[in-house]
Design a protein around this motif. Structure first.
Motif, mmCIF file in Angstrom:
data_model
loop_
_atom_site.group_PDB
_atom_site.id
_atom_site.type_symbol
_atom_site.label_atom_id
_atom_site.label_comp_id
_atom_site.label_asym_id
_atom_site.label_seq_id
_atom_site.Cartn_x
_atom_site.Cartn_y
_atom_site.Cartn_z
ATOM 1 N N TYR A 159 3.072 76.545 -49.766
ATOM 2 C CA TYR A 159 2.451 75.616 -50.708
ATOM 3 C C TYR A 159 1.512 76.318 -51.668
ATOM 4 O O TYR A 159 1.286 75.835 -52.789
ATOM 5 C CB TYR A 159 1.758 74.484 -49.933
ATOM 6 C CG TYR A 159 2.776 73.688 -49.164
ATOM 7 C CD1 TYR A 159 3.689 72.875 -49.833
ATOM 8 C CD2 TYR A 159 2.891 73.813 -47.786
ATOM 9 C CE1 TYR A 159 4.672 72.193 -49.150
ATOM 10 C CE2 TYR A 159 3.874 73.117 -47.088
ATOM 11 C CZ TYR A 159 4.765 72.314 -47.779
ATOM 12 O OH TYR A 159 5.749 71.641 -47.104
ATOM 13 N N TYR A 192 16.202 74.265 -47.031
ATOM 14 C CA TYR A 192 14.768 74.099 -47.257
ATOM 15 C C TYR A 192 14.420 74.438 -48.709
ATOM 16 O O TYR A 192 13.600 73.750 -49.336
ATOM 17 C CB TYR A 192 13.962 75.002 -46.327
ATOM 18 C CG TYR A 192 14.074 74.665 -44.859
ATOM 19 C CD1 TYR A 192 14.403 73.381 -44.430
ATOM 20 C CD2 TYR A 192 13.854 75.638 -43.887
ATOM 21 C CE1 TYR A 192 14.507 73.070 -43.085
ATOM 22 C CE2 TYR A 192 13.950 75.338 -42.529
ATOM 23 C CZ TYR A 192 14.279 74.054 -42.138
ATOM 24 O OH TYR A 192 14.374 73.760 -40.797
ATOM 25 N N TYR A 240 6.344 66.385 -47.519
ATOM 26 C CA TYR A 240 6.518 65.801 -46.191
ATOM 27 C C TYR A 240 6.870 64.324 -46.267
ATOM 28 O O TYR A 240 7.435 63.765 -45.317
ATOM 29 C CB TYR A 240 5.252 65.997 -45.356
ATOM 30 C CG TYR A 240 5.250 67.288 -44.560
ATOM 31 C CD1 TYR A 240 5.117 67.292 -43.190
ATOM 32 C CD2 TYR A 240 5.388 68.522 -45.200
ATOM 33 C CE1 TYR A 240 5.117 68.475 -42.458
ATOM 34 C CE2 TYR A 240 5.390 69.707 -44.496
ATOM 35 C CZ TYR A 240 5.257 69.681 -43.126
ATOM 36 O OH TYR A 240 5.272 70.853 -42.413
ATOM 37 N N SER A 252 8.038 78.542 -38.352
ATOM 38 C CA SER A 252 8.159 77.085 -38.275
ATOM 39 C C SER A 252 7.235 76.522 -37.198
ATOM 40 O O SER A 252 6.745 77.254 -36.334
ATOM 41 C CB SER A 252 9.605 76.683 -37.966
ATOM 42 O OG SER A 252 10.459 77.009 -39.024
ATOM 43 N N SER A 253 7.039 75.209 -37.236
ATOM 44 C CA SER A 253 6.218 74.559 -36.222
ATOM 45 C C SER A 253 6.933 74.577 -34.878
ATOM 46 O O SER A 253 8.168 74.649 -34.816
ATOM 47 C CB SER A 253 5.927 73.107 -36.628
ATOM 48 O OG SER A 253 7.122 72.335 -36.581
ATOM 49 N N ASN A 263 9.439 71.824 -34.604
ATOM 50 C CA ASN A 263 10.708 72.107 -35.266
ATOM 51 C C ASN A 263 11.548 73.094 -34.465
ATOM 52 O O ASN A 263 12.772 72.947 -34.354
ATOM 53 C CB ASN A 263 10.459 72.644 -36.673
ATOM 54 C CG ASN A 263 11.734 72.867 -37.456
ATOM 55 O OD1 ASN A 263 12.028 73.967 -37.903
ATOM 56 N ND2 ASN A 263 12.524 71.820 -37.644
ATOM 57 N N ASP A 273 4.009 78.182 -43.579
ATOM 58 C CA ASP A 273 3.812 76.868 -44.193
ATOM 59 C C ASP A 273 2.683 76.928 -45.226
ATOM 60 O O ASP A 273 2.841 76.469 -46.364
ATOM 61 C CB ASP A 273 3.484 75.856 -43.090
ATOM 62 C CG ASP A 273 3.429 74.430 -43.603
ATOM 63 O OD1 ASP A 273 4.502 73.869 -43.895
ATOM 64 O OD2 ASP A 273 2.323 73.874 -43.708
ATOM 65 N N ARG A 297 2.047 69.685 -50.104
ATOM 66 C CA ARG A 297 2.508 69.548 -48.726
ATOM 67 C C ARG A 297 2.705 68.076 -48.371
ATOM 68 O O ARG A 297 3.727 67.686 -47.795
ATOM 69 C CB ARG A 297 1.507 70.191 -47.763
ATOM 70 C CG ARG A 297 1.977 70.237 -46.304
ATOM 71 C CD ARG A 297 0.928 70.946 -45.436
ATOM 72 N NE ARG A 297 1.430 71.254 -44.121
ATOM 73 C CZ ARG A 297 1.433 70.418 -43.100
ATOM 74 N NH1 ARG A 297 0.952 69.186 -43.250
ATOM 75 N NH2 ARG A 297 1.908 70.783 -41.924
ATOM 76 N N ALA A 298 1.730 67.236 -48.721
ATOM 77 C CA ALA A 298 1.815 65.802 -48.420
ATOM 78 C C ALA A 298 2.998 65.166 -49.141
ATOM 79 O O ALA A 298 3.722 64.341 -48.573
ATOM 80 C CB ALA A 298 0.512 65.115 -48.817
#
Length: 245
Positions: free
Chosen positions: A81, A44, A102, A138-139, A142, A77, A98-99
Motif C-alpha cells: 500500500y 492479486y 479489502y 501473506s496473513s 490466508n 502487505d 488498504r480499506a
C-alpha cells in the motif's frame, strides 16, 4: 526428554533409510507460498489494477500502471500500500487504499491455481524425512485457507506469516523464526522462493535458496543459488545437493 530423543533418533533413522542410506545434510525445506506453491500473483496484481482504474477512476496509462505495480509482487502487505500510495502521488493514504481494496469482493478457489508438481513433490519430501514449512508475506489466515483448499496443509510442520514481524521480506526475521520453529540451522535448510524480496531474505538469513523461475515481474532471480523451471526441477536440485554436498 528420553522419549523425545528416541523419537528424533527414530525419525532420523527413517530419513536415512528413505534416502538410500545417505546421511541428510539438509533436513528442512522452506517454501514461499504466493508464486511458489500457487500462481496467485497475477490475480492479486489484477485486483490492484482494477481497483485503481475502476474503483478510484484514476486516469493513468494501463501499461505504465502495470509496470509500476510489479514492485508489489512478493512485497509485504504494508509495503504494497505504500507503493500504491507513492504511485498515486499520495492522494490516498496507505490505510485508505488498504480499506478500499479489502472492501472489494474477492472469491478465489485456490485449487485452480496450485502450481504444477506441488501435489507430487510435497508428499515425496515428507516421505524422505524432511521438515517442511511455509514462510509467506501473506496473513496466517490466508496461508491456512490456501493450504486447506489445496489439500496440502498436512505436509507442513509450521506456517509462518510476515504479518507477525515489524519488517517482512527482504528482512530475514521471518526465515530466522521459521528456522527456530523447525529446530534447524541455516545450513540445514533449503528455501524455494520466486521474488527478489524473498530471495534477499534467504540470503540475509544465510539460507541456500532455489528461485522458481518467473520472468513476468522483473525479479532479480540471479541472486539465488540456482533457478529451477518448476517445483519438480527444484525437487531434483534438492536431491542432487543432498547427495553431492
Amino acid at each position: 526428554l528420553i522419549v523425545k530423543l528416541h523419537c528424533e533418533a527414530t525419525l532420523e533413522r527413517v530419513a536415512f533409510l528413505e534416502n538410500g542410506g545417505v546421511i541428510m545434510r539438509y533436513k528442512g525445506i522452506i517454501f514461499d507460498m504466493d508464486g511458489v506453491l500457487i500462481d496467485s500473483e497475477p490475480i492479486y496484481l489484477q485486483e490492484v489494477i482494477d481497483f485503481i482504474l475502476d474503483v478510484l477512476k484514476e486516469d493513468v496509462d494501463y501499461l505504465d500502471l502495470k509496470e509500476a505495480m510489479y514492485k508489489i509482487v512478493g512485497s509485504s502487505d504494508k509495503r504494497t500500500y505504500e507503493i500504491m500510495a507513492d504511485y498515486l502521488d499520495n492522494k490516498y493514504t496507505p490505510q485508505e487504499l488498504r480499506a478500499g481494496l479489502y472492501a472489494m469482493e474477492f472469491n478465489l478457489d485456490y485449487r485452480t491455481i496450485i502450481n504444477p508438481h506441488v501435489l507430487n513433490v510435497l508428499p515425496r519430501l515428507k516421505k524422505e524425512g524432511y521438515k517442511l514449512a511455509i514462510a509467506s508475506s501473506s496473513s496466517l489466515e490466508n496461508i491456512k485457507m490456501v493450504t486447506s483448499q489445496c489439500g496440502i496443509a498436512q505436509y507442513f510442520d509450521c506456517m509462518v506469516s510476515g504479518y507477525d514481524f515489524k519488517e517482512s521480506k527482504p528482512d530475514p526475521a521471518i526465515y530466522l523464526e521459521t528456522l527456530r520453529r523447525l529446530g534447524l540451522k541455516p545450513d540445514e535448510v533449503i528455501a524455494i522462493e520466486d521474488s527478489t524480496y524473498g530471495i534477499q531474505a534467504c540470503i540475509n538469513a544465510n539460507i541456500r535458496v532455489i528461485a522458481k523461475e518467473d520472468h513476468r515481474y522483473n525479479f532479480n532471480q540471479g541472486l539465488a543459488d540456482v533457478i529451477a523451471s518448476d517445483i519438480l526441477e527444484a525437487y531434483n536440485i534438492i536431491e542432487y545437493w543432498q547427495k553431492n554436498n
